[in-house]
Design an enzyme around this catalytic site. Sequence first.
Site, mmCIF file in Angstrom:
data_model
loop_
_atom_site.group_PDB
_atom_site.id
_atom_site.type_symbol
_atom_site.label_atom_id
_atom_site.label_comp_id
_atom_site.label_asym_id
_atom_site.label_seq_id
_atom_site.Cartn_x
_atom_site.Cartn_y
_atom_site.Cartn_z
ATOM 1 C CB ALA A 66 -0.822 -0.033 1.205
ATOM 2 N N GLY A 111 0.501 -5.113 0.568
ATOM 3 C CA GLY A 111 -0.766 -5.291 -0.507
ATOM 4 C C GLY A 111 -0.296 -5.991 -1.774
ATOM 5 C CD GLU A 114 -2.293 -7.688 2.486
ATOM 6 O OE1 GLU A 114 -2.165 -6.597 2.114
ATOM 7 O OE2 GLU A 114 -2.994 -8.183 3.426
ATOM 8 C CD GLU A 134 1.318 -5.673 5.523
ATOM 9 O OE1 GLU A 134 2.076 -6.670 5.710
ATOM 10 O OE2 GLU A 134 0.657 -5.548 4.434
#
Length: 260
Positions: A66, A111, A114, A134
């Site tokens: 992200a 992300g 993911e 994270e």
Amino acid sequence: MSYETLLYEIRAGIAYVTINRPQKLNALNHKAIQELTGCFQEVRGTAAVRGAILTGAGEKAFAAGADINELAALTPTQAEQTALAGQALMNLIESLGKPVIAAVNGFALGGGCELAMACSLRIASDNARFGLPELKLGIIPGYAGTQRLPRLVGKGRALEMVLSGEPVSAQEALRIGLANHVVSLSELVPAAEKVIQKIAANAPVAIRHALEAVHRGMEMPAADGERLEASLFGLCCATADMKEGTRAFLEKRPARFTGK
Ligand code: COA
């Protein structure tokens, strides 16, 4: 359709989706999540597209997570909405009904990892790194990484990756089942094309039902998953492609599937 953060083209029935923010290592900002969602909705709705290859622009990153610039300014409510939008994109990709191959060409972090895990399978270049860093930022994975990683590699390995935040190499990802294949960077897209062409030679409805049986079935008790499998097996037998596939085998010729 043109996108600010993506490159998108269709060639020979394959959609090529490339996250295109190489100067930011293809970090997934709000716009990229929005555009990926629109793009995969288009892939789903375009009958001529049999599958997609998702990769990142440049030679360094698939997606480095992200966008931390945006992340740093989120209120708790905005953060929850951001996680829900990201999760919805991952679910869209996973339940697309068509194979999506992640061609992981470098960092797949947060992300990005993911996103790769939401794809049907992952082919990595030998410089790829997979990780969920994270916790190093004081947050936890928010695009369903805590759910998909243990399903792919088992709880113990997933907890090590999530809790340490340390990335694993392409070879280690291969060893633990996070990557399906590892190839050189120059071979990455051709290898993904080879896999997708093999899949696309099969009957489209059967592909869709197989994806559903595996993805939804894994979320159910085994007996319910078997029931789902039996229903979808029954539905396959209502297709013209089932008749063609079985007849072609008996006539010792290649099947000509029509998706009906
Ligand atoms: N969000 C926003 N920008 C990012 C980013 C992210 N997730 N990851 C990298 N970038 C940007 C960097 O800020 C830098 O921008 P700048 O040139 O304007 O300063 C550019 O991309 C290149 O990254 P850089 O850190 O200089 O490359 P590197 O080779 O030294 O390190 C990484 C590569 C991937 C190890 C490092 O960029 C990194 O740790 N990124 C964050 C990964 C992360 O925590 N992701 C999870 C987010 S929830």
